[in-house]
Structure formats: structure tokens, C-alpha cells
Design a protein around this motif. Structure first.
Motif, short mmCIF file in Angstrom:
data_model
loop_
_atom_site.label_atom_id
_atom_site.label_comp_id
_atom_site.label_asym_id
_atom_site.label_seq_id
_atom_site.Cartn_x
_atom_site.Cartn_y
_atom_site.Cartn_z
N THR A 194 -8.01 -10.36 -6.25
CA THR A 194 -7.72 -11.44 -7.20
C THR A 194 -7.51 -10.86 -8.59
O THR A 194 -8.39 -10.19 -9.13
CB THR A 194 -8.87 -12.45 -7.24
OG1 THR A 194 -9.11 -12.94 -5.91
CG2 THR A 194 -8.54 -13.62 -8.15
N HIS A 195 -6.35 -11.14 -9.16
CA HIS A 195 -6.01 -10.65 -10.49
C HIS A 195 -5.46 -11.82 -11.30
O HIS A 195 -4.26 -12.09 -11.30
CB HIS A 195 -4.99 -9.52 -10.42
CG HIS A 195 -5.44 -8.37 -9.58
ND1 HIS A 195 -5.19 -8.30 -8.22
CD2 HIS A 195 -6.14 -7.26 -9.89
CE1 HIS A 195 -5.71 -7.18 -7.73
NE2 HIS A 195 -6.29 -6.54 -8.72
N ALA A 203 9.03 -3.19 -16.67
CA ALA A 203 9.15 -2.20 -15.59
C ALA A 203 8.30 -0.96 -15.89
O ALA A 203 7.68 -0.39 -14.99
CB ALA A 203 10.62 -1.81 -15.42
N VAL A 204 8.27 -0.55 -17.15
CA VAL A 204 7.47 0.62 -17.53
C VAL A 204 5.98 0.34 -17.35
O VAL A 204 5.24 1.13 -16.74
CB VAL A 204 7.77 1.03 -18.99
CG1 VAL A 204 6.77 2.07 -19.48
CG2 VAL A 204 9.20 1.56 -19.11
N LEU A 205 5.52 -0.79 -17.86
CA LEU A 205 4.09 -1.11 -17.79
C LEU A 205 3.64 -1.39 -16.36
O LEU A 205 2.49 -1.14 -16.00
CB LEU A 205 3.78 -2.31 -18.68
CG LEU A 205 4.04 -2.12 -20.18
CD1 LEU A 205 3.66 -3.36 -20.95
CD2 LEU A 205 3.28 -0.91 -20.72
N ARG A 217 5.04 1.71 -10.44
CA ARG A 217 4.25 2.12 -9.28
C ARG A 217 3.89 3.60 -9.31
O ARG A 217 3.09 4.07 -8.50
CB ARG A 217 5.05 1.85 -7.99
CG ARG A 217 5.35 0.39 -7.72
CD ARG A 217 6.19 0.24 -6.47
NE ARG A 217 6.54 -1.14 -6.20
CZ ARG A 217 5.80 -1.98 -5.49
NH1 ARG A 217 4.66 -1.54 -4.95
NH2 ARG A 217 6.18 -3.23 -5.28
N ALA A 218 4.47 4.34 -10.23
CA ALA A 218 4.25 5.79 -10.28
C ALA A 218 2.84 6.11 -10.73
O ALA A 218 2.35 5.53 -11.71
CB ALA A 218 5.26 6.44 -11.22
N ARG A 253 -1.15 -1.56 -11.92
CA ARG A 253 0.05 -2.35 -11.69
C ARG A 253 -0.28 -3.83 -11.50
O ARG A 253 0.42 -4.70 -12.02
CB ARG A 253 0.79 -1.81 -10.46
CG ARG A 253 2.14 -2.47 -10.24
CD ARG A 253 2.96 -1.75 -9.19
NE ARG A 253 4.29 -2.33 -9.11
CZ ARG A 253 4.58 -3.40 -8.38
NH1 ARG A 253 3.63 -4.00 -7.66
NH2 ARG A 253 5.81 -3.88 -8.36
N ALA A 254 -1.34 -4.13 -10.77
CA ALA A 254 -1.70 -5.53 -10.52
C ALA A 254 -2.01 -6.26 -11.82
O ALA A 254 -1.55 -7.39 -12.05
CB ALA A 254 -2.90 -5.59 -9.58
N TRP A 255 -2.78 -5.62 -12.70
CA TRP A 255 -3.13 -6.28 -13.95
C TRP A 255 -1.96 -6.32 -14.92
O TRP A 255 -1.88 -7.21 -15.77
CB TRP A 255 -4.35 -5.62 -14.58
CG TRP A 255 -5.62 -6.01 -13.89
CD1 TRP A 255 -6.43 -5.22 -13.14
CD2 TRP A 255 -6.22 -7.32 -13.87
NE1 TRP A 255 -7.49 -5.95 -12.65
CE2 TRP A 255 -7.38 -7.22 -13.09
CE3 TRP A 255 -5.87 -8.54 -14.45
CZ2 TRP A 255 -8.21 -8.32 -12.86
CZ3 TRP A 255 -6.69 -9.63 -14.22
CH2 TRP A 255 -7.84 -9.52 -13.44
#
Length: 308
Positions: free
Chosen positions: A86-87, A169-171, A174-175, A218-220
Motif C-alpha cells: 500500500t502506497h 519518468a526520471v523520478l 525503474r533503474a 518507484r512506488a512512492w
């Protein structure tokens, strides 16, 4: 990568806690909590930001714990708090409420300080009855209530759809960040810190940020991209101070000014010249003093009023 790769010596090395505990949030998420200082002292609660951990507050904990009970916790998925499915900002508010209930006596009040996502946590929780019970005052540090991606200056392009899309996209990449290298330090300093930040402060921030798991980061980032807590500001009625860095690219100082204008009881806006987004590390004395001043004005007064 280890979840605990913070610096181990110097002013940004986290001090050992007097005690540690686990607070359980509404959905069962388990949160690592640390308590520093005298258990009988006035309480301060610190909520860190996105990709950080309790280690981010090392300088504040060390300075404040001499006269306060300092409570710091790892946001879900960060530091020593396990990841969650959950985020949401509701979950952030639930987590703060769980920490307050686990560490404060009924009716006991504290100064709540939040950096970046930690400030958003305070805003999200502002309307909760538990918040009203326990919050004496608040500090919003390098944070904003909405339009985070649209206002960010990390990507050097004119404001508009292209910059917003690329910034998102930067923030939300997935990298993996990988190890802390000289190039990684330069990138992190450019994106999150002021141009004059000292190497030891850059190193401290880099180690903390790079320890955050990629999936959690990534989720947050998605939550922050869609953030809209403007309506919550009306419920944040406790005395609230605001701090922003004039060289902040992640949450530019326009956010701090907007918060100060919208808060029902703003008790001061401090703009730190040349500082970036990581103000508790970049300007530790200024942030520590802001928390200390709020405690002196709104906590110690309450304690005196309770005495016969």
C-alpha cells in the motif's frame, strides 16, 4: 544492497537509540521506531522524506536529544521498516498515527517535524483526531502539497508538459541507483542539494538515498506525482513553521511560500539561501533550531500549565 549503508562516523552518523520498538499501522504494516533522549523530556517526532530513513535526522537527533525525547521512525519500505503493498497518503497518515499512539501517553503532545514526504505525512494526518490529540506544533521542511512534478526543476527545461513528463519518468525510473560512486554523488548533489554543499553532507545523503530499494523508490514516486493535499491544509491548525531552500530543485521554494500563505496558523517562513532539498543535512543547525524554538514555545508552555 544493505538497507543500512549510512555513514558510520562524524556528525551524520546516526546515534544509538535509547530504545527501539515496532509500531503497527492500520493495515498491519510494521514501522521501525527509535526513541532517543530522556523518556520524561518533552517529545519531538521526526518523519523523514522519500528514499530516506531515520539516519537522515542524525544531526537533529544528536542535538535535540540533550533536552528532548526524540522519536524518529522509518516510513514504510524505508530503512528498517518492511515494504508494503500500500502506497498512499492515507497510509502515510495511518503510519504517523500508529507511531504517535505507540510512543506518546494519552493526551501527551509533541512537536512534529516532517521533511519532504514526511511533511506531506503531517499534512495528510492533519484532520485525524489522534493528530489533534498529540500535535502541539509542526514544522514543514522542504515540502509541498501539490504539483510536485510540474513545479520541479530537476530537468533543465522550460515549464510545460515536456518537462513534467520527463521529470516524472526520471523520478519514477525503474533503474537501480547502484553503489555510491563519484558520478552518483554529482548527480545526487545536482538534483537534491545546493551547489555549495560540503562533500561529507553529499556523502551522507547519497548513502541514505542509495540504500532505498528501487521498488520502494518507484512506488512512492507515483504517489508524489499525483499528490494533492491542498484541501488538507485547512485542517493543519496547530502553529506551523515552514522551511525551504532557495536552490531546491525537487520542491522549489514556491512551495514553501504557498504553504505559508495557505496555513491557518503559520508562525514563520524561513528561506535558506543556497540550500537545496536536503535541508536537515545541508543546514542542520537551522532545522534543529526551528524544532527547538517550536518546542520552547508550544511544548514547555503546556508542561508549565499542567503543573499545580
Amino acid at each position: 544492497m544493505s538497507r543500512l549503508t549510512h555513514v558510520t562516523s562524524g556528525p551524520y552518523a546516526p546515534p544509538a537509540a535509547r530504545r527501539e520498538l515496532v509500531a503497527v499501522s492500520a493495515d498491519g504494516a510494521r514501522l521501525h521506531v527509535e526513541v532517543h533522549g530522556d523518556e520524561a523530556a518533552p517529545a519531538v517526532v521526526l518523519a523523514h522524506g522519500w528514499t530516506c530513513s531515520t539516519a537522515f535526522w542524525a544531526a537533529q537527533i544528536r542535538a535535540l536529544a540533550t533536552a528532548h525525547r526524540v522519536i524518529a521512525y522509518d516510513q514504510r519500505g524505508h530503512g528498517r521498516s518492511p515494504a508494503s503493498r500500500t502506497h498512499t497518503t492515507t497510509a502515510l497518515a495511518d503510519d504517523l498515527v500508529a507511531v504517535l499512539k505507540a510512543t506518546l501517553a494519552p493526551g501527551e503532545r509533541a512537536v512534529l517535524a516532517g521533511h519532504s514526504m514526511g511533511g506531506m505525512t503531517i499534512m495528510a494526518a492533519a484532520g485525524r483526531p489522534e493528530f489533534a490529540e498529540h500535535a502541539a506544533a509542526a514544522l514543514l521542511c522542504s515540502t509541498g502539497s501539490s504539483r510536485l512534478v510540474a513545479e520541479a526543476l530537476v530537468v533543465p527545461l522550460p515549464a510545460g508538459r515536456a518537462r513534467t513528463r520527463i521529470t516524472g519518468a526520471v523520478l519514477g525510473s525503474r533503474a537501480p541507483l547502484g553503489p555510491v560512486t563519484p558520478i552518483a554523488r554529482k548527480v545526487l548533489k545536482y538534483a537534491t542539494m545546493g551547489p555549495g554543499s560540503a562533500p561529507d553532507r553529499v556523502e551522507a545523503c547519497a548513502r541514505i538515498v542509495h540504500a532505498c530499494p528501487t521498488g520502494v523508490r518507484r512506488a512512492w514516486s507515483g504517489v508524489l506525482a499525483g499528490l494533492d493535499l491542498d484541501a488538507n491544509l485547512a485542517a493543519l491548525t496547530v502553529p506551523t513553521a515552514v522551511i525551504g531552500g532557495t536552490s531546491d530543485r525537487l520542491t522549489p521554494v514556491v512551495h514553501a511560500r504557498a504553504l505559508a500563505a495557505a496555513l491557518p496558523h503559520c508562525v514563520g517562513l524561513t528561506e535558506l539561501t543556497g540550500m537545496g532539498h536536503m535541508t536537515p543535512v545541508e543546514a542542520p543547525e537551522a532545522v534543529t533550531n526551528a524544532v527547538r524554538d517550536l518546542a520552547a514555545l508550544y511544548l514547555h508552555t503546556e508542561e508549565k500549565e499542567k503543573r499545580p
